[in-house]
Design a protein around this motif. Structure first.
Motif, PDB file in Angstrom:
ATOM      1  N   ALA A   1       5.331  -5.086  -3.278  1.00  0.00           N
ATOM      2  CA  ALA A   1       6.754  -4.820  -3.071  1.00  0.00           C
ATOM      3  C   ALA A   1       7.559  -5.656  -4.042  1.00  0.00           C
ATOM      4  CB  ALA A   1       7.151  -5.166  -1.634  1.00  0.00           C
TER       5      ALA A   1
ATOM      6  N   GLY B   1       7.849  -7.821   4.551  1.00  0.00           N
ATOM      7  CA  GLY B   1       7.596  -7.277   3.229  1.00  0.00           C
ATOM      8  C   GLY B   1       6.118  -7.088   2.946  1.00  0.00           C
ATOM      9  N   CYS B   2       5.320  -8.093   3.270  1.00  0.00           N
ATOM     10  CA  CYS B   2       3.871  -7.992   3.057  1.00  0.00           C
ATOM     11  C   CYS B   2       3.254  -6.909   3.934  1.00  0.00           C
ATOM     12  CB  CYS B   2       3.198  -9.330   3.371  1.00  0.00           C
ATOM     13  SG  CYS B   2       3.103 -10.435   1.966  1.00  0.00           S
TER      14      CYS B   2
ATOM     15  N   ASP C   1       4.574  -9.456  -1.668  1.00  0.00           N
ATOM     16  CA  ASP C   1       6.018  -9.228  -1.595  1.00  0.00           C
ATOM     17  C   ASP C   1       6.655 -10.170  -2.615  1.00  0.00           C
ATOM     18  OD1 ASP C   1       8.642  -8.762  -0.911  1.00  0.00           O
ATOM     19  OD2 ASP C   1       8.547  -9.807   1.015  1.00  0.00           O
TER      20      ASP C   1
ATOM     21  N   ALA D   1       4.242  -3.543   2.552  1.00  0.00           N
ATOM     22  CA  ALA D   1       3.511  -3.225   1.328  1.00  0.00           C
ATOM     23  C   ALA D   1       2.097  -2.753   1.659  1.00  0.00           C
ATOM     24  CB  ALA D   1       3.467  -4.445   0.406  1.00  0.00           C
TER      25      ALA D   1
ATOM     26  N   ASP E   1      11.216  -3.697  -1.944  1.00  0.00           N
ATOM     27  CA  ASP E   1      11.047  -4.739  -0.931  1.00  0.00           C
ATOM     28  C   ASP E   1      11.750  -4.413   0.388  1.00  0.00           C
ATOM     29  OD1 ASP E   1      13.558  -5.097  -2.081  1.00  0.00           O
ATOM     30  OD2 ASP E   1      13.393  -7.269  -2.254  1.00  0.00           O
TER      31      ASP E   1
END
Length: 320
Positions: free
Chosen positions: A73, A299-300, A11, A303, A115
């Motif tokens: 992201a 975010g991670c 991210d 993704a 993101d």
């Protein structure tokens, strides 16, 4: 076994990258943070992204895990179909074919996402919107952006720019936005705008020096009964409620999930905001309004989910 397979997930922000190895069930088995140093220019940032991704994949293999995909992201405008970071003010990207560059470097199937949209994906599937079906994820930080997630898929838009709820016009005579128009939602209700407006009205420096005030501090002062802070906070609540009511008129979601820095105000935000949104509902069904549950891991995780989705599509097409 799924416990041995992981997705490499990054991210990327203007200041730092949040990185993880994520199992297909959405559990992060390793997390890292690395500086982005965006001031070095987009080519250097791309190099750092690829180096970090390679390093994570190598660490996974050293731990007996098998990297099966890569998810990245980034902020800004993202063409997910082509895997191109079209534009990002924070990172300096202009038409960077990041998906293909990463896939070539790592030799892994790669997905590139926005993101906020991947954050919404994670909250809708794994977090506060789980089981809701129709979710609007709204990230409130320096700016305000949203992701409309339907049955676990985030709407991208015709040009990769869906979800810019921060640029809904809420106050025609309001402050001029960075986009050039006056009165956008994020000029009143973003965390940055709340701190800036309080500082300006209080006569303090609005330029980020020691006398500036954060949105969290404005919320605290408002709760303590300070009239100026209460006014700025209430103005932000009213503007945000206007924006969310517009979003509900457009999308008719069952749950609105609030994330980003401002959501950390908790009930100081949620209680008055729920009341203000309720007042604005006429024939529209009132959405459930909740705080995000995944924090800065969203975010991670998102993704990784995007990469897994792309991998499933690829595998399905291979079998046809």
């Amino acid at each position: 076994m799924d416990t041995d397979r992981v997705v490499v997930a990054l991210d990327v922000g203007g200041t730092g990258m949040k990185c993880a190895l994520v199992r297909p069930d959405g559990v992060a088995v390793r997390t890292e943070r690395h500086p982005t140093n965006a001031a070095r220019g987009p080519a250097a940032v791309v190099g750092t992204i690829l180096d970090v991704a390679v390093g994570l994949a190598d660490k996974a293999r050293a731990d007996g895990l098998t990297p099966i995909a890569l998810g990245i992201a980034v902020p800004g405008v993202v063409d997910e179909a082509r895997g191109v970071a079209v534009w990002s003010a924070n990172v300096g990207f202009r038409d960077v074919p990041l998906r293909d560059l990463a896939a070539k470097r790592l030799g892994l199937p790669t997905a590139l996402g926005h993101d906020v949209r991947v954050g919404g994906l994670a909250e809708a599937r794994l977090g506060a919107g789980r089981g809701a079906g129709h979710v609007l994820f709204v990230a409130i930080g320096t700016g305000i952006a949203a992701a409309h997630v339907i049955d676990g898929t985030a709407a991208v838009g015709a040009h990769g720019a869906a979800g810019e709820i921060g640029h809904i016009l809420v106050r025609p005579d309001g402050p001029r936005c960075g986009c050039g128009r006056p009165g956008c939602l994020e000029t009143i209700a973003s965390a940055a705008a709340i701190g800036r407006r309080y500082a300006e009205l209080a006569g303090a420096a609005p330029d980020g020096t020691a006398t500036a005030v954060t949105a969290a501090e404005v919320a605290e002062r408002a709760a303590a009964g300070e009239p100026l802070a209460a006014r700025v906070w209430q103005d932000a609540i009213e503007a945000l409620a206007d924006g969310l009511a517009s979003g509900q008129a457009l999308f008719d979601v069952s749950t609105i999930v609030l994330g980003g820095g401002l959501a950390q105000a908790g009930d100081r935000l949620l209680v008055p905001l729920r009341a203000a949104v309720h007042e604005r509902m006429t024939f529209h069904r009132e959405p459930r309004l909740v705080a995000a549950a995944l924090g800065d891991e969203a975010g991670c995780l998102g993704a990784a989910l995007l990469a897994l989705d792309a991998l499933r599509v690829h595998d399905h097409e291979e079998k046809r």
